[in-house]
Design an enzyme around this catalytic site. Sequence first.
Site, PDB file in Angstrom:
ATOM      1  N   ARG A   1       0.822  -1.225   0.000  1.00 23.08           N
ATOM      2  CA  ARG A   1       0.000   0.000   0.000  1.00 23.08           C
ATOM      3  C   ARG A   1       0.849   1.265   0.000  1.00 23.08           C
ATOM      4  NH1 ARG A   1      -5.710  -0.838   1.750  1.00 23.08           N
ATOM      5  NH2 ARG A   1      -6.139  -2.793   0.705  1.00 23.08           N
TER       6      ARG A   1
ATOM      7  N   ARG B   1      -3.291   6.732   0.812  1.00 24.35           N
ATOM      8  CA  ARG B   1      -3.774   7.910   1.548  1.00 24.35           C
ATOM      9  C   ARG B   1      -2.786   8.591   2.477  1.00 24.35           C
ATOM     10  NH1 ARG B   1      -9.476   5.746   3.548  1.00 24.35           N
ATOM     11  NH2 ARG B   1      -8.227   3.855   3.626  1.00 24.35           N
TER      12      ARG B   1
ATOM     13  N   ARG C   1      -6.891  11.888  -5.891  1.00 30.11           N
ATOM     14  CA  ARG C   1      -8.132  11.153  -5.624  1.00 30.11           C
ATOM     15  C   ARG C   1      -9.302  12.130  -5.535  1.00 30.11           C
ATOM     16  NH1 ARG C   1     -11.512   9.171  -1.773  1.00 30.11           N
ATOM     17  NH2 ARG C   1     -11.836   6.909  -1.605  1.00 30.11           N
TER      18      ARG C   1
ATOM     19  N   TYR D   1     -14.903 -11.924  -0.206  1.00 23.66           N
ATOM     20  CA  TYR D   1     -15.640 -10.699  -0.552  1.00 23.66           C
ATOM     21  C   TYR D   1     -16.811 -11.004  -1.476  1.00 23.66           C
ATOM     22  CZ  TYR D   1     -11.827  -8.062   1.549  1.00 23.66           C
ATOM     23  OH  TYR D   1     -10.922  -7.544   2.440  1.00 23.66           O
TER      24      TYR D   1
HETATM   25  O1  1CP Z   1       0.223   0.559  -3.007  1.00 24.91           O
HETATM   26  C1  1CP Z   1      -0.525  -0.402  -3.138  1.00 24.91           C
HETATM   27  O2  1CP Z   1      -0.320  -1.493  -2.554  1.00 24.91           O
HETATM   28  C2  1CP Z   1      -1.664  -0.158  -4.054  1.00 24.91           C
HETATM   29  C3  1CP Z   1      -2.533  -1.105  -4.590  1.00 24.91           C
HETATM   30  C4  1CP Z   1      -3.506  -1.907  -3.719  1.00 24.91           C
HETATM   31  C5  1CP Z   1      -3.399  -3.249  -3.365  1.00 24.91           C
HETATM   32  C6  1CP Z   1      -2.209  -4.161  -3.606  1.00 24.91           C
HETATM   33  C7  1CP Z   1      -4.752  -1.448  -3.221  1.00 24.91           C
HETATM   34  C8  1CP Z   1      -5.267  -0.078  -3.317  1.00 24.91           C
HETATM   35  N1  1CP Z   1      -5.423  -2.509  -2.670  1.00 24.91           N
HETATM   36  C9  1CP Z   1      -4.616  -3.615  -2.723  1.00 24.91           C
HETATM   37  C10 1CP Z   1      -4.914  -4.972  -2.292  1.00 24.91           C
HETATM   38  C11 1CP Z   1      -6.131  -5.237  -1.500  1.00 24.91           C
HETATM   39  N2  1CP Z   1      -7.402  -4.693  -1.610  1.00 24.91           N
HETATM   40  C12 1CP Z   1      -6.202  -6.247  -0.518  1.00 24.91           C
HETATM   41  C13 1CP Z   1      -5.054  -7.166  -0.195  1.00 24.91           C
HETATM   42  C14 1CP Z   1      -4.044  -6.534   0.677  1.00 24.91           C
HETATM   43  C15 1CP Z   1      -4.515  -6.132   2.055  1.00 24.91           C
HETATM   44  O3  1CP Z   1      -4.932  -7.015   2.820  1.00 24.91           O
HETATM   45  O4  1CP Z   1      -4.434  -4.949   2.347  1.00 24.91           O
HETATM   46  C16 1CP Z   1      -7.511  -6.258   0.007  1.00 24.91           C
HETATM   47  C17 1CP Z   1      -8.049  -7.158   1.092  1.00 24.91           C
HETATM   48  C18 1CP Z   1      -8.259  -5.272  -0.692  1.00 24.91           C
HETATM   49  C19 1CP Z   1      -9.713  -4.971  -0.531  1.00 24.91           C
HETATM   50  C20 1CP Z   1      -9.911  -3.553  -0.194  1.00 24.91           C
HETATM   51  N3  1CP Z   1      -9.798  -2.531  -1.096  1.00 24.91           N
HETATM   52  C21 1CP Z   1     -10.137  -2.983   1.060  1.00 24.91           C
HETATM   53  C22 1CP Z   1     -10.259  -3.740   2.368  1.00 24.91           C
HETATM   54  C23 1CP Z   1     -11.676  -3.975   2.730  1.00 24.91           C
HETATM   55  C24 1CP Z   1     -11.819  -4.710   4.068  1.00 24.91           C
HETATM   56  O5  1CP Z   1     -11.978  -5.918   4.079  1.00 24.91           O
HETATM   57  O6  1CP Z   1     -11.806  -4.010   5.088  1.00 24.91           O
HETATM   58  C25 1CP Z   1     -10.210  -1.585   0.893  1.00 24.91           C
HETATM   59  C26 1CP Z   1     -10.477  -0.529   1.934  1.00 24.91           C
HETATM   60  C27 1CP Z   1      -9.960  -1.329  -0.478  1.00 24.91           C
HETATM   61  C28 1CP Z   1      -9.835   0.004  -1.132  1.00 24.91           C
HETATM   62  C29 1CP Z   1      -8.451   0.391  -1.480  1.00 24.91           C
HETATM   63  N4  1CP Z   1      -7.603  -0.359  -2.288  1.00 24.91           N
HETATM   64  C30 1CP Z   1      -6.406   0.324  -2.463  1.00 24.91           C
HETATM   65  C31 1CP Z   1      -6.510   1.569  -1.752  1.00 24.91           C
HETATM   66  C32 1CP Z   1      -5.452   2.625  -1.716  1.00 24.91           C
HETATM   67  C33 1CP Z   1      -7.780   1.583  -1.137  1.00 24.91           C
HETATM   68  C34 1CP Z   1      -8.347   2.707  -0.310  1.00 24.91           C
HETATM   69  C35 1CP Z   1      -9.099   3.579  -1.221  1.00 24.91           C
HETATM   70  C36 1CP Z   1      -9.193   4.997  -0.824  1.00 24.91           C
HETATM   71  O7  1CP Z   1     -10.029   5.294   0.025  1.00 24.91           O
HETATM   72  O8  1CP Z   1      -8.468   5.852  -1.392  1.00 24.91           O
END
Ligand code: 1CP
Length: 340
Positions: free
Chosen positions: A23, A27, A36, A147
Site C-alpha cells: 500500500r 492515503r 483522488r 468478498y
Molecule cells: O500501493 C498499493 O499497494 C496499491 C494497490 C492496492 C493493493 C495491492 C490497493 C489499493 N489494494 C490492494 C490490495 C487489496 N485490496 C487487498 C489485499 C491486501 C490487504 O490485505 O491490504 C484487500 C483485502 C483489498 C480490498 C480492499 N480494497 C479494502 C479492504 C476492505 C476490508 O476488508 O476491510 C479496501 C479498503 C480497499 C480500497 C483500497 N484499495 C487500495 C486503496 C489505496 C484503497 C483505499 C481507497 C481509498 O479510500 O483511497
Amino acid sequence: MPGCLLDTLAGQRTARRPVWLMRQAGRYLPEYRDLRAQKGGFLELVYDSEAAAEVTIQPIDRFGFDGAILFSDILIVPHALGQDLWFEAGEGPRLAPPLVDGAWEGLERAFRHFEPIYRTVTLVRGRLGPETTMLGFAGSPWTVATYMVAGQGSKDQGAARSLAYRDPSAFASLIGAIEAATIEYLLGQIDAGAEAVQLFDSWAGSLSPAQFEQWVIAPNARITAVIHERRPGIPVIGFPKGAGAKLPAYARETGVDGLGIDETTDPLWIDGELPDGMPVQGNLDPMLLLAGGPALEDAARGILAAFSGRPHIFNLGHGIDKSTPIPHVERLLEIVRGEG
Ligand code: 1CP
C-alpha cells in the site's frame, strides 16, 4: 539490467536490500489525496490508466522504492466476473449480488475491466528506470471469494467459510472461476510489462489446516504453476497473511518464488523453517512505522539481521497505515539502505 528486487527473487543476495511497502501508493501521501479528490473516488482512479499510473509512480518519485506496485485492487477480478463493485465512503467495498450460495454462473462477465489495468502497467513500465521493478498483483482465490460471497468485507469471513463446509462443490466451482480469471489477469499484466507478480491472501489466516490446504495452497499452487509454465522467468510472490505455522507448508507446496510474511511471524523462526536460499519478503509491523522512534529502528535492524543469510526484500507485514508520518518512512529507508 534488472534491479536488485528481481535479483533477490532469483535467489541472489544483493549488496543492498531491496525495499518496497505494501500500500505504498495511497492515503498517507498528500499527492495521492489531491489526485483522488480531483478524480472523485477510488475506482475512478483505478480505471483511469493515466491517473493510476501517476499514483503508482508517486511513491517511487518520493522515496525511490525498488518496486512499483500497480495501483489497482484485488476486487477488479469480481468486477470482471460480473458482480457490481463500488466503495461506500468510510466503509469499504460492496459487491452485488452477494454470492451466498456460491452461484456465480449467472453473472455476466465483463473482462473488459482488465483493459485499463493493463494500460496502467504499460504506462508505468515505460516511465520507470530499469532499476525499479514493476510489480503486478491479484488477490488469491480464497481472499477474493470471501468478498464475493459476503458482498463486502467481514471480520471472520464467516459467509465464505460456512459455504465452503455446507456446499464444497459450489465453493470449489467459485474458487475455480476466480482462479481462471486470475490467471488470465496476471498473464495480461505480465504481457503489459509486469516483471513479477504478488498473490495477496489477506484472509489465509482464518482457515483450519485442512481448509488451508484446499482453498489456499492448492489454488495458489495451480496459479503459480501456470505462470511458471507460460511466462517462464516471471517470479511469483505469495503472501498468505496470518498463515503462521502453516507458512512452511505453503512455501514448499505452492512453488512460489518468494514468501511474503506478516508481522506476527518471528523472523528467526521462519528463517529456520524455510529451505536455504528461499527469498522472503517482510515483515515490519505497520504500527511500528506509524509509531516511529527507537522501537521502529530496533525492529527494522532486527529484521535485517534475521534475514541476512538469505535473499530478503524488506517490506511491511501488511499495508502501510494511512496516518503514517512521511518522516518515519524516510527514516526506515535510511536504515534499510545502511545510511543511518
Ligand atoms: O500501493 C498499493 O499497494 C496499491 C494497490 C492496492 C493493493 C495491492 C490497493 C489499493 N489494494 C490492494 C490490495 C487489496 N485490496 C487487498 C489485499 C491486501 C490487504 O490485505 O491490504 C484487500 C483485502 C483489498 C480490498 C480492499 N480494497 C479494502 C479492504 C476492505 C476490508 O476488508 O476491510 C479496501 C479498503 C480497499 C480500497 C483500497 N484499495 C487500495 C486503496 C489505496 C484503497 C483505499 C481507497 C481509498 O479510500 O483511497
